[in-house]
Scaffold this active site. Structure first.
Site, mmCIF file in Angstrom:
data_model
loop_
_atom_site.group_PDB
_atom_site.id
_atom_site.type_symbol
_atom_site.label_atom_id
_atom_site.label_comp_id
_atom_site.label_asym_id
_atom_site.label_seq_id
_atom_site.Cartn_x
_atom_site.Cartn_y
_atom_site.Cartn_z
ATOM 1 N N ARG A 1 0.472 -8.828 13.729
ATOM 2 C CA ARG A 1 -0.148 -7.806 12.865
ATOM 3 C C ARG A 1 -1.113 -8.447 11.878
ATOM 4 N NH1 ARG A 1 4.956 -5.191 10.469
ATOM 5 N NH2 ARG A 1 3.550 -3.936 9.211
ATOM 6 N N ARG B 1 11.938 -5.993 4.044
ATOM 7 C CA ARG B 1 11.778 -4.528 3.928
ATOM 8 C C ARG B 1 12.873 -3.796 4.703
ATOM 9 N NH1 ARG B 1 6.177 -1.778 5.203
ATOM 10 N NH2 ARG B 1 6.348 -2.933 7.146
ATOM 11 N N ARG C 1 12.276 -2.168 10.387
ATOM 12 C CA ARG C 1 11.287 -1.708 11.358
ATOM 13 C C ARG C 1 11.158 -2.714 12.504
ATOM 14 N NH1 ARG C 1 5.957 0.163 8.030
ATOM 15 N NH2 ARG C 1 4.964 -0.975 9.729
ATOM 16 N N LYS D 1 0.841 -1.212 0.000
ATOM 17 C CA LYS D 1 0.000 0.000 0.000
ATOM 18 C C LYS D 1 0.870 1.253 0.000
ATOM 19 C CE LYS D 1 -1.738 -0.951 4.029
ATOM 20 N NZ LYS D 1 -1.018 -2.183 4.430
ATOM 21 N N ARG E 1 -8.783 1.431 9.737
ATOM 22 C CA ARG E 1 -8.451 0.036 10.000
ATOM 23 C C ARG E 1 -9.525 -0.662 10.805
ATOM 24 N NH1 ARG E 1 -2.713 0.800 9.582
ATOM 25 N NH2 ARG E 1 -1.549 -1.111 9.871
#
Ligand code: AP5
Length: 231
Positions: free
Chosen positions: A171, A127, A160, A13, A88
């Site tokens: 998550r 990532r 992260r 996203k 969310r």
């Protein structure tokens, strides 16, 4: 235009939303980015939300809605807004509708990034993010030219905190618990536009740009959007 980019963590996203907002010169609101900025600056907001983000839990709705209300006051928001990672939950979705209504606006579309769980885990584990400018890389799919350094600004790339395997699992669980309700909410308003987010970045970009090009010119005019129905 007012468009939400919705999908699981690691769906891509942010990668697509940032580029679209730059291309279309509209306001980009990413609640996760704002929370991370607040945490690294040590602000009262950052201190309040840190324990939620590091454990993969959602930050309370009231905190997020106040944050978005404030972010929406930026002048660029009048030309359009892309929301990334918000809403969310159902209360957040209802609050967003109310915030936009107060401004005489409405959502034009919700781009739903459908991505298999195994792809998401692979994307999140690879990532890397620039500590200075926030640019996002992937060690395999979008590697930086020099390992550990940002191509744009030379800043240090880091992983992260919430991209560790156990937090990623949490998550995904939290996302799954909320997703069906949100998808039903937007499906009922005929706002959902499915995006096949599991393909290459370029292919996804093409699909996103095509979806954005079909949005109506008039704000909140939902009549002319050619949407595909989700199964
Ligand atoms: P947030 O920062 O919003 O995280 P998220 O929704 O979990 O989404 P991500 O940023 O992980 O994924 P993305 O879909 O943007 O993927 P990306 O483009 O980076 O939220 C973090 C936390 O903040 C939450 O857990 C919560 O605690 C809190 N929070 C935030 N908003 C909240 C809210 N509204 N309410 C309550 N709490 C909130 O891509 C991932 C990787 O894949 C990158 O490395 C990228 O380079 C790569 N990639 C992207 N697309 C492709 C592709 N097509 N092919 C191959 N690789 C790709």
């Amino acid at each position: 235009m007012r468009v939400v980019f919705l999908g699981p963590p690691g769906a891509g996203k942010g990668t697509q939303a940032k580029q679209e907002a730059e291309r279309l010169r509209v306001l980009y609101i990413a609640t996760g980015d704002e929370l991370r900025k607040a945490i690294s600056a040590g602000t009262p907001l950052g201190q309040k939300v840190r324990r939620y983000t590091t454990s993969g839990q959602l930050v309370p709705d009231g905190v997020i809605i106040d944050l978005v209300r404030e972010l929406l006051t930026q002048p660029q928001g009048r030309d359009g807004v892309i929301f990334d990672g918000f809403p969310r939950t159902l209360p957040q979705a209802e609050a967003l509708d109310a915030l936009l209504r107060e401004r005489g606006e409405a959502l034009d579309a919700v781009l739903y990034f459908d991505v298999p769980a195994e792809t998401v885990v692979e994307r999140l584990s690879g990532r890397r993010v620039c500590r200075a400018c926030g640019a996002t890389y992937h060690i395999q799919y979008i590697p930086p030219k020099v390992a550990g350094k940002c191509d744009r600004c030379g800043g240090e790339l880091y992983q992260r905190d919430d991209d560790r395997a156990e937090t990623v699992r949490e998550r995904l669980r939290v996302y799954a618990a909320q997703a069906a309700g949100l998808l039903d909410y937007y499906r009922a308003q005929d706002l959902l536009v499915p995006i096949q987010g599991g393909r290459s970045i370029e292919e996804v970009r093409g699909e996103v740009q095509a979806a954005m090009a079909r949005l109506p010119a008039g704000r909140g005019d939902r009549g002319t959007v050619a949407r595909q129905r989700l199964p």
